[in-house]
Design an enzyme around this catalytic site. Structure first.
Site, PDB file in Angstrom:
ATOM      1  N   ASN A   1       0.858  -1.183   0.000  1.00  0.00           N
ATOM      2  CA  ASN A   1       0.000   0.000   0.000  1.00  0.00           C
ATOM      3  C   ASN A   1       0.898   1.238   0.000  1.00  0.00           C
ATOM      4  OD1 ASN A   1      -1.776   2.065   0.491  1.00  0.00           O
ATOM      5  ND2 ASN A   1      -2.423   1.343   2.517  1.00  0.00           N
TER       6      ASN A   1
ATOM      7  N   HIS B   1      -9.429   1.009   5.023  1.00  0.00           N
ATOM      8  CA  HIS B   1      -8.156   1.269   5.697  1.00  0.00           C
ATOM      9  C   HIS B   1      -8.391   2.209   6.878  1.00  0.00           C
ATOM     10  CE1 HIS B   1      -4.069   2.503   6.513  1.00  0.00           C
ATOM     11  NE2 HIS B   1      -3.687   1.411   5.881  1.00  0.00           N
TER      12      HIS B   1
ATOM     13  N   GLU C   1      -5.064  -4.807  10.637  1.00  0.00           N
ATOM     14  CA  GLU C   1      -4.057  -3.755  10.785  1.00  0.00           C
ATOM     15  C   GLU C   1      -4.310  -2.973  12.071  1.00  0.00           C
ATOM     16  OE1 GLU C   1      -2.240  -2.724   6.703  1.00  0.00           O
ATOM     17  OE2 GLU C   1      -3.919  -1.390   7.043  1.00  0.00           O
TER      18      GLU C   1
ATOM     19  N   GLY D   1       2.765   2.557  10.686  1.00  0.00           N
ATOM     20  CA  GLY D   1       3.677   3.679  10.516  1.00  0.00           C
ATOM     21  C   GLY D   1       4.419   4.067  11.774  1.00  0.00           C
TER      22      GLY D   1
HETATM   23  P1  13P Z   1       3.179   0.611   7.547  1.00  0.00           P
HETATM   24  O1  13P Z   1       3.706  -0.675   6.954  1.00  0.00           O
HETATM   25  O2  13P Z   1       3.859   1.831   6.982  1.00  0.00           O
HETATM   26  O3  13P Z   1       3.138   0.554   9.039  1.00  0.00           O
HETATM   27  O4  13P Z   1       1.649   0.733   7.055  1.00  0.00           O
HETATM   28  C1  13P Z   1       0.827  -0.364   7.164  1.00  0.00           C
HETATM   29  C2  13P Z   1      -0.428  -0.088   6.423  1.00  0.00           C
HETATM   30  O5  13P Z   1      -1.209   0.768   6.794  1.00  0.00           O
HETATM   31  C3  13P Z   1      -0.676  -0.857   5.199  1.00  0.00           C
HETATM   32  O6  13P Z   1      -1.961  -0.636   4.711  1.00  0.00           O
END
Ligand code: 13P
Length: 248
Positions: free
Chosen positions: A9, A95, A165, A171
């Site tokens: 993503n 998301h 997630e 992040g």
């Molecule tokens: P990160 O891998 O940057 O933590 O993001 C995960 C994410 O939101 C994928 O959709």
């Protein structure tokens, strides 16, 4: 067995030059065949045609969102039928960045998943708790409610991948521990077993997202109820190839 699934993503990142660079890395990478791993990259809408034109044919593209119903007078939106028309096979829906920043409700997301499926798209549907929800002990209730809002609106899970997630892991560099990930994935599968069917619980891929990188992916990839990853930051880097190969 469930085929391993690795999604990248890209979120709201990239220039034409950067897109060409990452695609060149992916196109040159040694990876298992498409029978072994599904690889799907999700650029911003504006780069979808460019990525489609450059990307190797064993990898596929996903949009990061789509409009909830048929297109029309909805300024700024992109409809599911437009994605289908462009030959975009996948779309990410629900998301946490859209749930939390754009205020999309679970019901709206359920409607969106149903409409995208009706247009022939395959859906990566995301669920996950915030840190506050985890700390108050409501993780399972939250992901159950988010999953139910989707299940209530769809009649088949054949074209759905469920992405767990946890918001606190996105992040942040703070990846869920294998035990934390396995527990939620296992509970989600149990929910599907009880509320949808044994067959769906067995076949639906449940992938993990949140600070996955080239070094932590291998340990997570071996978990019994984890069938792949949805990768943010690391999907823009060469280490995405290591994540694609993590199930080997
Ligand atoms: P990160 O891998 O940057 O933590 O993001 C995960 C994410 O939101 C994928 O959709």
């Amino acid at each position: 067995g469930r085929k391993f699934f690795v999604g990248g993503n890209w979120k709201c990142n990239g220039t034409t030059e950067e897109v060409k660079k990452i695609i060149a890395v992916l196109n040159g990478a040694q990876v298992p065949s498409g029978d072994v791993v599904d690889v799907v990259v999700s650029p911003p809408f504006v780069f979808l045609p460019l990525v489609q034109s450059l990307l190797r044919s064993d990898f596929h593209v996903a949009a990061q969102n789509c409009w909830v119903h048929k297109g029309g007078a909805f300024t700024g939106e992109v409809s599911a039928e437009m994605l289908a028309n462009l030959g975009v096979p996948w779309v990410i829906i629900g998301h946490s960045e859209r749930r939390l920043i754009l205020n999309e409700s679970s019901e709206f997301i359920g409607d969106k998943v149903a409409y995208a499926l009706s247009q022939g798209l395959k859906v990566i549907a995301c669920v996950g708790e915030t840190l506050e929800q985890r700390e108050s002990g409501s993780t399972i209730d939250v992901v159950y409610a988010q999953t139910k809002a989707i299940a209530d609106k769809i009649s088949s899970w054949d074209n759905v991948v469920l992405a767990y997630e946890p918001v606190w892991a996105i992040g942040t560099g703070e990846v869920a521990t294998p035990a934390q990930a396995q527990e939620v994935h296992h509970q989600l599968r149990k929910w599907l077993h009880r509320n949808v069917s044994a067959e769906v619980a067995q076949s639906v891929r449940i992938i993990y997202g949140g600070s996955v990188n080239g070094s932590n992916c291998k340990e997570l990839a071996g978990l019994p109820d984890l069938d792949g990853f949805l990768v943010g930051g690391a999907s823009l880097k060469p280490e995405f190839v290591d994540i694609i190969n993590s199930s080997l």
